[in-house]
Design a protein around this motif. Structure first.
Motif, PDB file in Angstrom:
ATOM      1  N   VAL A 208       0.855  -1.187   0.000  1.00  0.00           N
ATOM      2  CA  VAL A 208       0.000   0.000   0.000  1.00  0.00           C
ATOM      3  C   VAL A 208       0.890   1.235   0.000  1.00  0.00           C
ATOM      4  CG1 VAL A 208      -1.750   1.262   1.313  1.00  0.00           C
ATOM      5  CG2 VAL A 208      -1.861  -1.209   1.161  1.00  0.00           C
ATOM      6  N   PRO A 209       0.592   2.242  -0.795  1.00  0.00           N
ATOM      7  CA  PRO A 209       1.419   3.452  -0.808  1.00  0.00           C
ATOM      8  C   PRO A 209       1.351   4.200   0.519  1.00  0.00           C
ATOM      9  CG  PRO A 209      -0.548   3.753  -2.137  1.00  0.00           C
ATOM     10  CD  PRO A 209      -0.507   2.308  -1.774  1.00  0.00           C
ATOM     11  N   GLU A 210       2.335   5.039   0.734  1.00  0.00           N
ATOM     12  CA  GLU A 210       2.414   5.782   1.994  1.00  0.00           C
ATOM     13  C   GLU A 210       1.220   6.716   2.153  1.00  0.00           C
ATOM     14  OE1 GLU A 210       3.563   7.255   5.596  1.00  0.00           O
ATOM     15  OE2 GLU A 210       4.345   5.503   4.539  1.00  0.00           O
ATOM     16  N   THR A 211       0.842   7.390   1.124  1.00  0.00           N
ATOM     17  CA  THR A 211      -0.311   8.320   1.170  1.00  0.00           C
ATOM     18  C   THR A 211      -1.307   7.925   0.092  1.00  0.00           C
ATOM     19  OG1 THR A 211       0.858   9.864  -0.298  1.00  0.00           O
ATOM     20  CG2 THR A 211       1.087  10.211   2.087  1.00  0.00           C
ATOM     21  N   ASP A 212      -2.579   8.160   0.377  1.00  0.00           N
ATOM     22  CA  ASP A 212      -3.626   7.883  -0.601  1.00  0.00           C
ATOM     23  C   ASP A 212      -3.952   9.149  -1.386  1.00  0.00           C
ATOM     24  OD1 ASP A 212      -4.821   9.347   1.348  1.00  0.00           O
ATOM     25  OD2 ASP A 212      -6.439   7.929   1.760  1.00  0.00           O
ATOM     26  N   GLU A 213      -5.036   9.097  -2.159  1.00  0.00           N
ATOM     27  CA  GLU A 213      -5.404  10.252  -2.987  1.00  0.00           C
ATOM     28  C   GLU A 213      -5.814  11.459  -2.163  1.00  0.00           C
ATOM     29  OE1 GLU A 213      -8.873   7.579  -2.218  1.00  0.00           O
ATOM     30  OE2 GLU A 213      -6.820   7.351  -3.002  1.00  0.00           O
ATOM     31  N   LYS A 214      -6.190  11.246  -0.883  1.00  0.00           N
ATOM     32  CA  LYS A 214      -6.570  12.364  -0.017  1.00  0.00           C
ATOM     33  C   LYS A 214      -5.395  12.885   0.801  1.00  0.00           C
ATOM     34  CE  LYS A 214     -11.342  10.796   0.510  1.00  0.00           C
ATOM     35  NZ  LYS A 214     -12.413  10.407   1.465  1.00  0.00           N
ATOM     36  N   GLY A 215      -4.215  12.270   0.637  1.00  0.00           N
ATOM     37  CA  GLY A 215      -3.029  12.725   1.352  1.00  0.00           C
ATOM     38  C   GLY A 215      -2.919  12.193   2.770  1.00  0.00           C
ATOM     39  N   ARG A 216      -3.658  11.152   3.108  1.00  0.00           N
ATOM     40  CA  ARG A 216      -3.596  10.589   4.464  1.00  0.00           C
ATOM     41  C   ARG A 216      -2.475   9.544   4.538  1.00  0.00           C
ATOM     42  NH1 ARG A 216      -9.614   8.444   5.244  1.00  0.00           N
ATOM     43  NH2 ARG A 216      -9.001   7.530   3.223  1.00  0.00           N
ATOM     44  N   HIS A 217      -1.671   9.647   5.589  1.00  0.00           N
ATOM     45  CA  HIS A 217      -0.559   8.713   5.782  1.00  0.00           C
ATOM     46  C   HIS A 217      -1.074   7.420   6.420  1.00  0.00           C
ATOM     47  CE1 HIS A 217       2.675  11.596   4.816  1.00  0.00           C
ATOM     48  NE2 HIS A 217       1.841  12.506   5.321  1.00  0.00           N
ATOM     49  N   LYS A 218      -0.387   6.348   6.127  1.00  0.00           N
ATOM     50  CA  LYS A 218      -0.820   5.048   6.637  1.00  0.00           C
ATOM     51  C   LYS A 218      -0.227   4.780   8.016  1.00  0.00           C
ATOM     52  CE  LYS A 218       2.881   2.376   4.374  1.00  0.00           C
ATOM     53  NZ  LYS A 218       3.187   1.245   3.470  1.00  0.00           N
ATOM     54  N   VAL A 219      -1.039   4.127   8.855  1.00  0.00           N
ATOM     55  CA  VAL A 219      -0.626   3.659  10.184  1.00  0.00           C
ATOM     56  C   VAL A 219      -1.261   2.295  10.408  1.00  0.00           C
ATOM     57  CG1 VAL A 219      -0.302   5.943  11.214  1.00  0.00           C
ATOM     58  CG2 VAL A 219      -2.558   4.858  11.300  1.00  0.00           C
ATOM     59  N   TYR A 220      -0.671   1.533  11.332  1.00  0.00           N
ATOM     60  CA  TYR A 220      -1.287   0.263  11.714  1.00  0.00           C
ATOM     61  C   TYR A 220      -1.459   0.249  13.229  1.00  0.00           C
ATOM     62  CZ  TYR A 220       3.415  -1.304  13.052  1.00  0.00           C
ATOM     63  OH  TYR A 220       4.651  -1.416  13.626  1.00  0.00           O
ATOM     64  N   GLU A 221      -2.525  -0.435  13.690  1.00  0.00           N
ATOM     65  CA  GLU A 221      -2.868  -0.449  15.105  1.00  0.00           C
ATOM     66  C   GLU A 221      -2.151  -1.585  15.821  1.00  0.00           C
ATOM     67  OE1 GLU A 221      -6.852  -0.364  17.974  1.00  0.00           O
ATOM     68  OE2 GLU A 221      -7.008  -0.900  15.855  1.00  0.00           O
ATOM     69  N   LEU A 222      -1.712  -1.315  17.055  1.00  0.00           N
ATOM     70  CA  LEU A 222      -1.125  -2.342  17.900  1.00  0.00           C
ATOM     71  C   LEU A 222      -2.245  -3.146  18.540  1.00  0.00           C
ATOM     72  CD1 LEU A 222       1.739  -0.312  19.628  1.00  0.00           C
ATOM     73  CD2 LEU A 222       1.828  -1.647  17.527  1.00  0.00           C
ATOM     74  N   ALA A 223      -2.268  -4.440  18.292  1.00  0.00           N
ATOM     75  CA  ALA A 223      -3.371  -5.279  18.757  1.00  0.00           C
ATOM     76  C   ALA A 223      -3.444  -5.340  20.280  1.00  0.00           C
ATOM     77  CB  ALA A 223      -3.235  -6.686  18.172  1.00  0.00           C
ATOM     78  N   GLN A 224      -2.310  -5.243  20.969  1.00  0.00           N
ATOM     79  CA  GLN A 224      -2.318  -5.380  22.424  1.00  0.00           C
ATOM     80  C   GLN A 224      -2.696  -4.089  23.140  1.00  0.00           C
ATOM     81  OE1 GLN A 224       0.170  -5.644  20.354  1.00  0.00           O
ATOM     82  NE2 GLN A 224       2.154  -5.011  21.184  1.00  0.00           N
ATOM     83  N   PHE A 225      -2.706  -2.949  22.427  1.00  0.00           N
ATOM     84  CA  PHE A 225      -3.059  -1.666  23.034  1.00  0.00           C
ATOM     85  C   PHE A 225      -4.106  -0.981  22.159  1.00  0.00           C
ATOM     86  CE2 PHE A 225       1.393  -2.345  24.381  1.00  0.00           C
ATOM     87  CZ  PHE A 225       1.185  -2.391  25.747  1.00  0.00           C
ATOM     88  N   ARG A 226      -5.307  -0.903  22.716  1.00  0.00           N
ATOM     89  CA  ARG A 226      -6.392  -0.267  21.979  1.00  0.00           C
ATOM     90  C   ARG A 226      -6.146   1.238  21.886  1.00  0.00           C
ATOM     91  NH1 ARG A 226      -9.950  -0.539  17.978  1.00  0.00           N
ATOM     92  NH2 ARG A 226     -12.038   0.234  18.484  1.00  0.00           N
ATOM     93  N   GLY A 227      -6.237   1.780  20.646  1.00  0.00           N
ATOM     94  CA  GLY A 227      -6.059   3.214  20.428  1.00  0.00           C
ATOM     95  C   GLY A 227      -4.618   3.636  20.232  1.00  0.00           C
ATOM     96  N   VAL A 228      -3.675   2.694  20.128  1.00  0.00           N
ATOM     97  CA  VAL A 228      -2.263   3.015  19.918  1.00  0.00           C
ATOM     98  C   VAL A 228      -1.863   2.506  18.537  1.00  0.00           C
ATOM     99  CG1 VAL A 228       0.080   2.743  20.789  1.00  0.00           C
ATOM    100  CG2 VAL A 228      -1.838   2.847  22.385  1.00  0.00           C
ATOM    101  N   TYR A 229      -1.208   3.379  17.739  1.00  0.00           N
ATOM    102  CA  TYR A 229      -0.837   3.070  16.358  1.00  0.00           C
ATOM    103  C   TYR A 229       0.651   3.357  16.152  1.00  0.00           C
ATOM    104  CZ  TYR A 229      -5.914   3.402  15.863  1.00  0.00           C
ATOM    105  OH  TYR A 229      -7.272   3.243  16.025  1.00  0.00           O
TER     106      TYR A 229
END
Length: 308
Positions: A208-229
């Motif tokens: 997946v590219p770093e940014t999409d057509e809207k300019g949003r950067h990609k992040v992934y969520e940590l499964a062991q901590f809710r709300g932490v990316y």
């Protein structure tokens, strides 16, 4: 038997063969014994030398050997082993040679023992400065993970109540009604939009590219901590609400009666949970300790309410 000076070698050989007695296979042993008995035994060189007078050459050689000059091998050995001034005796030479070999073997064994013995490390010179003794440090921040002696940090009443609440904040009524961190996905979607971020799954992260057509950067969520990316740079992105975070800074912003109410509710809910514990003895011991602490906090709450 006369021998002519002009006789040839062949005649001499034939004459010697004729002079020898002929012995055949039929000759009796008695005849052979008589022939051997009549023959006079030849004198050995040693007996002849003893009985006969010494020749001039032999006497010269013996004199040369006694004087230590070049002669027989025994004389040469006596010369090598003799000591100046004491003569070159045969027995003395052997004794001296044996003593030198013994001393050599002893010195060789002694030197080998010295070489095989472990060498001691050189001692360091003592310096004038006395060694510095390190004092054992004691953890002042409460119970440590490694165990050992622990000294509680000196706290005031409010800090003591906040510290006890931090040990069981999830039992407090406030966090029982409104869970922290929030589990609703809509809350985090709104926070992601504010920061111009989008969530990407781990399985498709590399494609997946770093940014999409809207300019949003990609992040992934940590499964062991809710709300932490985490983003592509490895930086942590924490979207959990900070104002409700159960930490010492937020608890110290509250007044003492509020902290007492939260701690009383936490103790009460913890006692309820202990009733369902399978370890009855341990649960009963902890319940007694909580009841004692609960009484103290209720008295403190009353005193703080009167002080207001």
């Amino acid at each position: 038997m006369a021998v002519d000076d002009e006789m040839s070698l062949a005649d001499l050989v034939s004459q010697k063969q004729k002079s020898k007695p002929k012995v055949s296979e039929d000759t009796p042993l008695a005849a052979l014994a008589k022939k051997g008995g009549n023959a006079s035994p030849k004198a050995s060189p040693k007996t002849a030398s003893k009985n006969s007078p010494a020749s001039p050459k032999a006497s010269a050689k013996s004199e040369a050997g006694s004087n230590g000059k070049a002669g027989s091998p025994k004389a040469a050995a006596a010369k090598r082993t003799s000591v100046p001034g004491k003569g070159a005796g045969k027995g003395k030479g052997k004794k001296k040679g044996g003593g030198s070999s013994d001393s050599y073997s002893y010195s060789g064994s002694y030197s080998s023992d010295e070489s095989e013995a472990p060498k001691k490390a050189p001692k360091k010179k003592a310096s004038g400065k006395a060694p510095i003794k390190r004092a054992k440090t004691v953890d002042d921040a409460g119970a440590g993970d490694e165990g050992g002696p622990v000294k509680k940090k000196i706290r005031n009443t409010k800090e003591e109540v906040a510290a006890k609440l931090l040990c069981r904040w999830w039992y407090a009524e406030e966090y029982q009604k409104q869970e922290w961190p929030p589990q609703e996905g809509k809350f985090y979607e709104a926070e992601l939009l504010k920061r111009n971020l989008r969530v990407v799954g781990i399985e498709e992260w590399e494609w997946v590219p770093e940014t999409d057509e809207k300019g949003r950067h990609k992040v992934y969520e940590l499964a062991q901590f809710r709300g932490v990316y985490r983003n592509s740079a490895g930086e942590l992105v924490d979207l959990r609400p900070k104002e409700r975070c159960p930490c010492l800074n937020n608890f110290m912003k509250k007044d003492l009666p509020t902290l007492c109410n939260m701690l009383i509710s936490a103790y009460s809910n913890q006692l309820k949970e202990l009733k369902n514990c399978r370890y009855l003895r341990e649960a009963q011991r902890v319940a007694k300790e909580i009841e004692v602490e609960l009484t103290k906090i209720r008295n403190l709450q009353q005193q703080s309410a009167l002080a207001r």
